[in-house]
Design an enzyme around this catalytic site. Structure first.
Site, PDB file in Angstrom:
ATOM      1  N   SER A   1       0.852  -1.203   0.000  1.00  0.00           N
ATOM      2  CA  SER A   1       0.000   0.000   0.000  1.00  0.00           C
ATOM      3  C   SER A   1       0.878   1.239   0.000  1.00  0.00           C
ATOM      4  O   SER A   1       2.074   1.167   0.266  1.00  0.00           O
ATOM      5  CB  SER A   1      -0.884   0.004   1.249  1.00  0.00           C
ATOM      6  OG  SER A   1      -0.078  -0.034   2.428  1.00  0.00           O
ATOM      7  N   ASP A   2       0.265   2.374  -0.268  1.00  0.00           N
ATOM      8  CA  ASP A   2       0.996   3.623  -0.126  1.00  0.00           C
ATOM      9  C   ASP A   2       0.694   4.141   1.280  1.00  0.00           C
ATOM     10  O   ASP A   2      -0.335   3.855   1.857  1.00  0.00           O
ATOM     11  CB  ASP A   2       0.562   4.625  -1.215  1.00  0.00           C
ATOM     12  CG  ASP A   2       1.566   5.754  -1.332  1.00  0.00           C
ATOM     13  OD1 ASP A   2       1.527   6.469  -2.351  1.00  0.00           O
ATOM     14  OD2 ASP A   2       2.393   5.921  -0.421  1.00  0.00           O
ATOM     15  N   TRP A   3       1.518   4.944   1.803  1.00  0.00           N
ATOM     16  CA  TRP A   3       1.479   5.388   3.194  1.00  0.00           C
ATOM     17  C   TRP A   3       0.059   5.516   3.765  1.00  0.00           C
ATOM     18  O   TRP A   3      -0.679   6.429   3.381  1.00  0.00           O
ATOM     19  CB  TRP A   3       2.194   6.730   3.327  1.00  0.00           C
ATOM     20  CG  TRP A   3       2.599   6.988   4.720  1.00  0.00           C
ATOM     21  CD1 TRP A   3       1.809   7.465   5.718  1.00  0.00           C
ATOM     22  CD2 TRP A   3       3.882   6.762   5.300  1.00  0.00           C
ATOM     23  NE1 TRP A   3       2.527   7.572   6.874  1.00  0.00           N
ATOM     24  CE2 TRP A   3       3.801   7.129   6.671  1.00  0.00           C
ATOM     25  CE3 TRP A   3       5.095   6.289   4.835  1.00  0.00           C
ATOM     26  CZ2 TRP A   3       4.874   7.033   7.543  1.00  0.00           C
ATOM     27  CZ3 TRP A   3       6.161   6.184   5.696  1.00  0.00           C
ATOM     28  CH2 TRP A   3       6.053   6.552   7.030  1.00  0.00           C
ATOM     29  N   ALA A   4      -0.332   4.555   4.611  1.00  0.00           N
ATOM     30  CA  ALA A   4      -1.615   4.603   5.330  1.00  0.00           C
ATOM     31  C   ALA A   4      -2.822   4.546   4.407  1.00  0.00           C
ATOM     32  O   ALA A   4      -3.944   4.811   4.832  1.00  0.00           O
ATOM     33  CB  ALA A   4      -1.700   5.841   6.227  1.00  0.00           C
ATOM     34  N   SER A   5      -2.632   4.158   3.144  1.00  0.00           N
ATOM     35  CA  SER A   5      -3.791   4.150   2.227  1.00  0.00           C
ATOM     36  C   SER A   5      -4.788   3.065   2.605  1.00  0.00           C
ATOM     37  O   SER A   5      -5.944   3.135   2.199  1.00  0.00           O
ATOM     38  CB  SER A   5      -3.324   3.957   0.777  1.00  0.00           C
ATOM     39  OG  SER A   5      -2.736   2.688   0.599  1.00  0.00           O
TER      40      SER A   5
END
Ligand code: GLC
Length: 711
Positions: free
Chosen positions: A273-277
């Site tokens: 995932s992308d940061w906290a997505s």
């Protein structure tokens, strides 16, 4: 058995998974930020098999020029040692970092690299970046960023390779090859990560993280193109995008992360995932709590969760409740373990803290950065051949970026140092030219100006004005810079404008006051030397635009591969021309090239056959030069509408004065076809136009013709 390197990766993966508990499996799906304050806690979590990876950044703004986030090799080793020597199965962590356009040797931003149209050099730069990053204990980079971008208001246009599927695809593949090489287990190679899946560059209004409204045809034939090429050369990971498509956030979309990415594009690595997505699925409004966010994301096909910890908190319970199957868990864990085995992490888990000082900034690394920067510079205007500057000229240099260093490195330079960057003033000094640096506050009537023969003014953006979460609504030069240029224009000396920026800016008001314009993007650690090399003629400029440059921000989105529409002669603007200020593929040289003698190898082919198109390129000037030769095609009649022209091939050729070379492009289904709604590559019978051209303008300098695809 899994610890036996003589066994195959698949055997080792199967054996290891058979020994793992559910808790240990979920641990492999959890990536945590390497926050200095948490190092002791991270070591304990690693010892307990609770984490499988570290993102070597402790905020999502690592690349956005915030606080510096230095690597701590010794501490990373300590956490790794806890995983390898204290956990039950000794599974090493995979350490990921944003190595986007260089590690300590900073290359031009990717958009600048794209302006070089030189895949070999881009591959070499990624190889160097991998060598430096690996020497500092990085195993995996969150790059290349392959988001196609046709809206320069979006700050992250700086991080990608521009607007075109073909050019982005070629450079995505080159970058992956450079990072990964042929043998991922080599100590100087790192895993690549194609990002962001998908359509992030199409966010509405150019506003970061926004909705991307993309048709199925555009998704398959534009935004997916660089992912196809990166997957074809074996990229080991893909990062999910923050944006939503078709009502689903990509990080929670099975249609995107499984059906499309794995089913249609054939991806077999792992998805991060992308940061906290994952947690952000709650903000998107598709999950009402973190447990639902974990379920939706994991079920969509998101293997490893970066930073937000929903997988770690809830996956075990989701398996025990039957909402997620253990087979799904095993599949995701296998996707990740395969990469860890291939990287050789089980055999070589630790970094040598002494190694990187011997690897960073080697002479050939800087040499490659200088060469790539010089090839990335695009000469947009050169009235009266004011360039190249002769050695007898006394140059007055001024402007807000004349002595800039950190700014020239651009966005996402997490490990570079500004004071190691060559400024433009220093570049001229290194070239030994006659130069005086005049502060840009000096009045235009000041005698200082009358003592110089030519003015170079360095304008543009600093490194914070583009990049992540750095969208702008107006594409003008930063305030005050046009006033400065207008002031210099009255001095009465030739004015050469150098623009350093992370995006195409609107130059409509710049042009009247500039005798020459050199677009330098953010050229990296050797930027000053490269700019001096080109302005003083040591290097003949050969860069070509990887993005269209609008004459007004109101034209956006604007790109060359437009559709003909039902009324091609109407539908423009009543207040300004619909054409761009500078076209995709455009760039001047100190010499001239003529395209002639077009030929195709056959008048017709079947859909399963290929064809060659060629033309003679002649250097008709009196200095040697590189020319980026471009091949465009058009499917004139097709069930799905097709652009009026599509880049189908590119080749950089060097020609001596008077020299000619026949440049040949091999065209087949992958260049001529389109991906239809069923995900099938389709080449329809009918007429095709094909042109070999210096750029996408088609102003008569191109050489072209037609051929037929017969049923
Ligand atoms: C950022 C970016 C992504 C980057 C990641 C880790 O938010 O969107 O491209 O790789 O976080 O820094």
């Amino acid at each position: 058995m899994y610890s036996d390197p003589s066994r195959t990766v698949d055997v080792r993966v199967r054996d290891l998974i058979s020994r793992m508990t559910l808790e240990e499996k979920v641990g492999q799906l959890n990536q945590m930020p390497a926050i200095e304050a948490d190092f002791d806690k991270l070591a304990e979590l690693a010892a307990g098999g609770k984490i499988g990876s570290l993102v070597l950044a402790w905020t999502p703004w690592a690349g956005a020029g915030g606080e510096r986030q230095n690597l701590n090799v010794a501490e990373n080793n300590r956490i790794q040692r806890a995983a390898v020597e204290r956990s039950r199965l000794g599974i090493p962590l995979i350490l990921g970092r944003d190595v986007v356009h260089g590690f300590r040797t900073i290359f031009p931003i990717p958009l600048g690299q794209a302006a070089s149209w030189d895949p070999q050099l881009v591959e070499e730069a990624s190889t160097i970046a991998a060598r430096e990053a690996a020497s500092a204990g990085v195993h995996w980079t969150f790059a290349p960023m392959v988001d196609i971008a046709r809206d320069p208001r979006w700050g992250r246009v700086a991080e990608g390779f521009g607007e075109d599927p073909c050019l982005c695809g070629v450079l995505a593949a080159a970058s992956v090859r450079g990072f990964q090489g042929d043998d991922l287990s080599r100590p100087d190679r790192i895993g690549a990560c194609l990002k962001h899946m998908i359509g992030y560059g199409a966010v509405e209004g150019g506003r970061d993280y926004n909705v991307a409204e993309i048709s199925q045809q555009t998704l398959r034939n534009v935004y997916a193109a660089p992912f196809r090429k990166g997957i074809d050369v074996g990229a080991v990971s893909v990062m999910a995008a923050f944006n939503e498509i078709d009502g689903e956030p990509c990080s929670g979309s099975r249609a995107i992360l499984t059906d499309f990415l794995r089913g249609e594009l054939g991806f077999s690595g792992f998805v991060v995932s992308d940061w906290a997505s994952v947690d952000e699925l709650r903000q998107h409004g598709v999950a009402d709590d973190r447990r639902a966010a974990a379920r939706i994301a994991f079920d969509a096909g998101l293997d490893m969760e970066m930073s937000s910890g929903c997988h770690a908190e809830h996956l075990e319970a989701l398996v025990e409740s039957g909402q997620i199957s253990i087979e799904q868990i095993d599949q995701s864990v296998a996707n990740i373990l395969r990469v860890k085995f291939r990287l050789g992490l089980f055999e070589r888990p630790y970094a040598d803290p002494e190694l990187s000082s011997r690897v960073f900034l080697q002479e050939d690394h800087r040499g490659c950065a200088r060469k790539l920067a010089a090839k990335s510079l695009v000469l947009l205007k050169n009235d009266n051949n004011v360039l190249p500057i002769s050695s007898r000229t006394k140059i007055g240099i001024t402007g807000p970026l004349a002595t800039a260093q950190r700014e020239l490195m651009g966005t996402w330079t997490v490990d570079g140092f500004g004071d190691e960057t060559v400024s433009i003033v220093d570049g001229f000094r290194n070239a030994g030219v006659n130069i005086v640096h005049i502060d840009d506050t000096v009045d235009s009537g000041d005698p200082l100006w009358s003592n110089v023969d030519l003015i170079v003014v360095a304008l543009g953006e600093d490194h914070l004005r583009s990049g992540e979460n750095a969208s702008i609504a107006a594409l003008d030069l930063p305030s005050g810079q046009l006033d400065l240029l207008e002031k210099l224009a009255v001095v009465g000396k030739p004015v050469v404008v150098v623009i350093c920026a992370g995006r195409p800016l609107v130059l409509t008001d710049v042009i009247p006051h500039a005798d020459a314009i050199l677009y330098a993007w953010h050229p990296g650690i050797e930027g000053g030397n490269a700019i001096a090399d080109v302005l003083c003629g040591a290097v003949n400029p050969s860069g070509k635009l990887p993005v269209t440059m609008p004459r007004h921000v109101g034209q956006i989105p604007i790109h060359y591969a437009r559709k003909n529409t039902g009324r091609p002669d109407d539908g423009g603007y009543t207040d300004i021309p619909a054409t761009p200020l500078f076209a995709f593929g455009y760039g001047l040289s100190y010499t001239t090239f003529v395209y002639s003698d077009f030929a195709v190898s056959r008048p017709s082919i079947t859909a399963l056959e290929g064809i060659e198109a060629s033309a003679l390129i002649t250097n008709t000037g009196d200095v040697p030069g590189d020319e980026v030769v471009q091949c465009y095609i058009r499917d004139v009649v097709s069930r799905m509408t097709r652009p009026v022209r599509e880049l189908a091939g590119l080749e950089r050729v060097r020609l001596e004065p008077g020299e000619s070379k026949r440049v040949i492009f091999a065209l087949s289904a992958s260049e001529l076809g389109y991906w239809d709604r069923d995900g099938k590559l389709t080449v329809e019978p009918g007429r095709f136009g094909v042109w070999i051209a210096p750029d996408s303008q088609f102003d008569g300098r191109e050489a072209g013709g037609e051929f037929e695809v017969v049923a």
